[in-house]
Motif scaffolding. Sequence first.
Motif, PDB file in Angstrom:
ATOM      1  N   GLY A  17     107.583  52.522 103.795  1.00 35.05           N
ATOM      2  CA  GLY A  17     108.737  53.385 103.950  1.00 35.05           C
ATOM      3  C   GLY A  17     110.003  52.848 103.314  1.00 35.05           C
ATOM      4  N   GLY A  18     109.904  51.703 102.638  1.00 34.23           N
ATOM      5  CA  GLY A  18     111.084  51.092 102.038  1.00 34.23           C
ATOM      6  C   GLY A  18     111.127  51.309 100.536  1.00 34.23           C
ATOM      7  N   THR A  19     112.309  51.128  99.975  1.00 39.40           N
ATOM      8  CA  THR A  19     112.480  51.250  98.527  1.00 39.40           C
ATOM      9  C   THR A  19     112.930  49.930  97.905  1.00 39.40           C
ATOM     10  N   ARG A  20     113.317  48.963  98.738  1.00 40.77           N
ATOM     11  CA  ARG A  20     113.803  47.686  98.233  1.00 40.77           C
ATOM     12  C   ARG A  20     112.635  46.740  98.003  1.00 40.77           C
ATOM     13  N   THR A  21     112.602  46.117  96.825  1.00 42.69           N
ATOM     14  CA  THR A  21     111.577  45.113  96.525  1.00 42.69           C
ATOM     15  C   THR A  21     112.025  43.774  97.085  1.00 42.69           C
ATOM     16  N   ILE A  22     111.144  43.153  97.858  1.00 44.73           N
ATOM     17  CA  ILE A  22     111.472  41.896  98.537  1.00 44.73           C
ATOM     18  C   ILE A  22     110.714  40.755  97.865  1.00 44.73           C
ATOM     19  N   PRO A  23     111.421  39.789  97.285  1.00 45.00           N
ATOM     20  CA  PRO A  23     110.740  38.640  96.671  1.00 45.00           C
ATOM     21  C   PRO A  23     110.217  37.692  97.752  1.00 45.00           C
ATOM     22  N   ILE A  24     109.066  37.080  97.480  1.00 46.08           N
ATOM     23  CA  ILE A  24     108.495  36.144  98.452  1.00 46.08           C
ATOM     24  C   ILE A  24     108.018  34.873  97.750  1.00 46.08           C
ATOM     25  N   ASP A  25     108.125  33.784  98.475  1.00 40.24           N
ATOM     26  CA  ASP A  25     107.596  32.495  98.030  1.00 40.24           C
ATOM     27  C   ASP A  25     106.623  32.047  99.121  1.00 40.24           C
ATOM     28  N   VAL A  26     105.354  32.386  98.945  1.00 41.59           N
ATOM     29  CA  VAL A  26     104.339  32.148  99.979  1.00 41.59           C
ATOM     30  C   VAL A  26     103.141  31.438  99.375  1.00 41.59           C
ATOM     31  N   ARG A  27     102.664  30.421 100.063  1.00 46.16           N
ATOM     32  CA  ARG A  27     101.410  29.771  99.685  1.00 46.16           C
ATOM     33  C   ARG A  27     100.303  30.417 100.531  1.00 46.16           C
ATOM     34  N   LEU A  28      99.289  30.967  99.865  1.00 45.37           N
ATOM     35  CA  LEU A  28      98.250  31.700 100.579  1.00 45.37           C
ATOM     36  C   LEU A  28      96.996  30.855 100.763  1.00 45.37           C
ATOM     37  N   LEU A  29      96.528  30.827 102.000  1.00 44.96           N
ATOM     38  CA  LEU A  29      95.213  30.283 102.335  1.00 44.96           C
ATOM     39  C   LEU A  29      94.414  31.443 102.922  1.00 44.96           C
ATOM     40  N   ALA A  30      93.175  31.597 102.490  1.00 46.21           N
ATOM     41  CA  ALA A  30      92.339  32.697 102.980  1.00 46.21           C
ATOM     42  C   ALA A  30      90.993  32.146 103.418  1.00 46.21           C
ATOM     43  N   ALA A  31      90.377  32.824 104.361  1.00 49.09           N
ATOM     44  CA  ALA A  31      89.076  32.384 104.861  1.00 49.09           C
ATOM     45  C   ALA A  31      88.178  33.582 105.106  1.00 49.09           C
ATOM     46  N   THR A  32      86.886  33.360 104.933  1.00 45.33           N
ATOM     47  CA  THR A  32      85.927  34.416 105.243  1.00 45.33           C
ATOM     48  C   THR A  32      84.551  33.802 105.507  1.00 45.33           C
ATOM     49  N   ASN A  33      83.779  34.485 106.344  1.00 47.37           N
ATOM     50  CA  ASN A  33      82.377  34.107 106.534  1.00 47.37           C
ATOM     51  C   ASN A  33      81.460  35.090 105.816  1.00 47.37           C
ATOM     52  N   LEU A  61     100.490  39.136  95.592  1.00 48.72           N
ATOM     53  CA  LEU A  61     100.145  37.772  95.176  1.00 48.72           C
ATOM     54  C   LEU A  61     100.516  37.528  93.717  1.00 48.72           C
ATOM     55  N   GLN A  62     100.289  38.515  92.873  1.00 50.25           N
ATOM     56  CA  GLN A  62     100.556  38.349  91.443  1.00 50.25           C
ATOM     57  C   GLN A  62     102.049  38.370  91.137  1.00 50.25           C
ATOM     58  N   GLU A  63     102.746  39.343  91.714  1.00 50.40           N
ATOM     59  CA  GLU A  63     104.161  39.552  91.375  1.00 50.40           C
ATOM     60  C   GLU A  63     105.108  38.772  92.277  1.00 50.40           C
ATOM     61  N   LYS A  64     104.569  38.244  93.397  1.00 44.97           N
ATOM     62  CA  LYS A  64     105.384  37.522  94.375  1.00 44.97           C
ATOM     63  C   LYS A  64     106.529  38.396  94.908  1.00 44.97           C
ATOM     64  N   GLU A  65     106.181  39.646  95.165  1.00 43.24           N
ATOM     65  CA  GLU A  65     107.137  40.589  95.728  1.00 43.24           C
ATOM     66  C   GLU A  65     106.363  41.764  96.331  1.00 43.24           C
ATOM     67  N   PHE A  66     107.042  42.524  97.205  1.00 47.12           N
ATOM     68  CA  PHE A  66     106.411  43.678  97.843  1.00 47.12           C
ATOM     69  C   PHE A  66     107.504  44.584  98.401  1.00 47.12           C
ATOM     70  N   GLU A  67     107.099  45.754  98.865  1.00 42.47           N
ATOM     71  CA  GLU A  67     108.003  46.656  99.571  1.00 42.47           C
ATOM     72  C   GLU A  67     107.433  46.908 100.960  1.00 42.47           C
ATOM     73  N   ARG A  68     108.317  46.976 101.939  1.00 37.01           N
ATOM     74  CA  ARG A  68     107.866  47.370 103.269  1.00 37.01           C
ATOM     75  C   ARG A  68     107.427  48.831 103.255  1.00 37.01           C
ATOM     76  N   PRO A  76      94.531  46.494  96.503  1.00 36.96           N
ATOM     77  CA  PRO A  76      95.456  46.468  95.357  1.00 36.96           C
ATOM     78  C   PRO A  76      96.870  46.045  95.736  1.00 36.96           C
ATOM     79  N   LYS A  77      97.335  46.453  96.907  1.00 33.67           N
ATOM     80  CA  LYS A  77      98.688  46.084  97.326  1.00 33.67           C
ATOM     81  C   LYS A  77      98.770  44.587  97.617  1.00 33.67           C
ATOM     82  N   LEU A  78      97.719  44.038  98.216  1.00 28.86           N
ATOM     83  CA  LEU A  78      97.672  42.592  98.451  1.00 28.86           C
ATOM     84  C   LEU A  78      97.650  41.839  97.131  1.00 28.86           C
TER      85      LEU A  78
END
Length: 200
Positions: free
Chosen positions: A126-142, A117-124, A111-113
């Motif tokens: 133990g942190g309280t500050r929301t950090i915005p991110i601009d990341v292109r995600l590539l994922a792989a699995t077998n 991805l949906q909100e383009k933000e997260f918290e570290r 759920p945190k992942l």
Amino acid sequence: LVGRSVALKRVLGQAEIVAPTDATVLLLGETGTGKELVAHAIHRISARRERPFITLNCAAIPTGLLESELFGYERGAFTGALSQKIGRFELAHRGTLFLDEVGDIPLELQPKLLRALQEKEFERLGGTRTIPIDVRLLAATNRNLKQMMGDKLFRSDLYYRLKVFPITLPPLRDRPEDIPILARYFTQKYARELNKQIDT
């Protein structure tokens, strides 16, 4: 990516189509089919090519440490957190994050992942500050994520968030015409490395 088979050309064609976009790519296929090579190729021909390409093998990180590897933590977040740690999402800001073996992410962390991805933000941690991110995600699995969804081991909403543009890599047994080309390539490569003359 070495080979001339129709199957490999199809994969490369798909990579060229999706690379200029910011769409999330899910690379599927058996171990050893070259999923990480395709991820690198997508990044290299994308608009983010001058930005970081950050990788994380989700299967290689103990479950308890995976969250802090992804999102980082603040000093004092838990016993032993003596300084702040920047996570992979933050390191990949404005670049590409490649999550290998994404099927190994534990259910409680999914759920945190998904939210990142949906909100383009997260918290570290133990942190309280929301950090915005601009990341292109590539994922792989077998792994078979559809079966894992049925077994309640993988969230369906995360699956559909990852599977925006799926690319399935064929195993070498399905492209035997590439075997002589690969054999020649690796023979020449190791001949150079070992300073040997090997006729091919």
